[in-house]
Write a protein that holds these residues in place. Structure first.
Motif, PDB file in Angstrom:
ATOM      1  N   GLY A   1       0.704  -1.105   0.003  1.00  0.00           N
ATOM      2  CA  GLY A   1       0.063  -0.067  -0.041  1.00  0.00           C
ATOM      3  C   GLY A   1       0.739   1.238   0.089  1.00  0.00           C
ATOM      4  O   GLY A   1       0.608   2.429  -0.789  1.00  0.00           O
TER       5      GLY A   1
ATOM      6  N   MET B   1      -4.683  -1.290  -3.226  1.00  0.00           N
ATOM      7  CA  MET B   1      -5.684  -1.968  -2.627  1.00  0.00           C
ATOM      8  C   MET B   1      -6.383  -2.935  -3.704  1.00  0.00           C
ATOM      9  O   MET B   1      -6.593  -3.913  -3.093  1.00  0.00           O
TER      10      MET B   1
ATOM     11  N   GLY C   1      -4.366  -1.324   3.234  1.00  0.00           N
ATOM     12  CA  GLY C   1      -5.080   0.123   3.374  1.00  0.00           C
ATOM     13  C   GLY C   1      -4.095   0.728   4.433  1.00  0.00           C
ATOM     14  O   GLY C   1      -4.172   2.116   4.186  1.00  0.00           O
TER      15      GLY C   1
ATOM     16  N   GLY D   1      -7.885  -6.353   2.084  1.00  0.00           N
ATOM     17  CA  GLY D   1      -7.369  -4.924   1.845  1.00  0.00           C
ATOM     18  C   GLY D   1      -7.087  -4.155   3.289  1.00  0.00           C
ATOM     19  O   GLY D   1      -6.438  -2.822   3.200  1.00  0.00           O
TER      20      GLY D   1
END
Length: 199
Positions: free
Chosen positions: A66, A89, A109, A105
């Protein structure tokens, strides 16, 4: 538009698509985490199936994906930083290498959030940790922390771009946890605890 933006955007998606949990589980522990527990490739299910020795590196790798997505497009401004993070993501959740399937995710994230707003990331991580410690329900902690992101972005004075990202990312996480929400409401959600592989 700078043609390199397109290249970096594709790269952000591809980096996000790397299935850390599957790779680490198979290479180092001879275990396909998709066969056990929640069948998810993320750090939580990796912990259930293999333990912290695998879950921690999976968590770190997923978070780095991420952050990498954000940093790849950081030279082009906030809007593109957010784009890079969202693409990472999307890659994690709908991986090119897994037939467009993937995880929830959350760790990816968090990596995006760390790259965009470290303060908000720390607050969300603390909220998540307290909820998980008290309830043993990672999904509940993840959902609540995700919903808090846009509000924390706003109250900490981040740009409206970041507030908008927080709202979108929060919605993204909630939607990906819709089955978990059903199980939470029914009282049969899986807790974060080790399982036997034949379960």
């Amino acid at each position: 538009m700078d043609s390199m933006i397109i290249v970096y955007a594709i790269l952000a998606y591809l980096i996000g698509s790397v299935p850390s949990g599957l790779i680490i589980g198979k290479i180092f522990f001879n275990t396909d985490v998709r066969q056990y527990g929640s069948k998810n490739i993320g750090a939580t299910n990796t912990y259930r199936v293999i333990g912290l020795k695998a879950a921690l590196p999976v968590f770190l790798c997923d978070a780095l994906k991420g952050a990498a997505g954000v940093l790849l497009l950081s030279f082009y401004g906030p809007m593109y930083m957010i784009l890079g993070g969202i693409l990472a993501m999307i890659g994690h959740n709908w991986s090119l290498f897994l037939g467009f399937k993937g995880g929830r995710g959350v760790a990816t994230g968090l990596g995006v959030l760390i790259a965009l707003s470290p303060l908000v990331a720390v607050i969300c991580l603390l909220v998540w940790a307290v909820i998980v410690y008290m309830t043993k329900l990672v999904s509940l902690g993840s959902i609540i922390a995700a919903v808090l992101v846009p509000f924390l972005m706003y109250f900490t004075g981040e740009s409206y771009w970041f507030v908008g990202f927080g709202a979108l990312a929060g919605l993204f996480v909630v939607i990906r946890h819709r089955d978990n929400i059903k199980r939470l409401l029914a009282g049969n959600e899986l807790k974060v605890e080790r399982i036997k592989k034949d379960e």
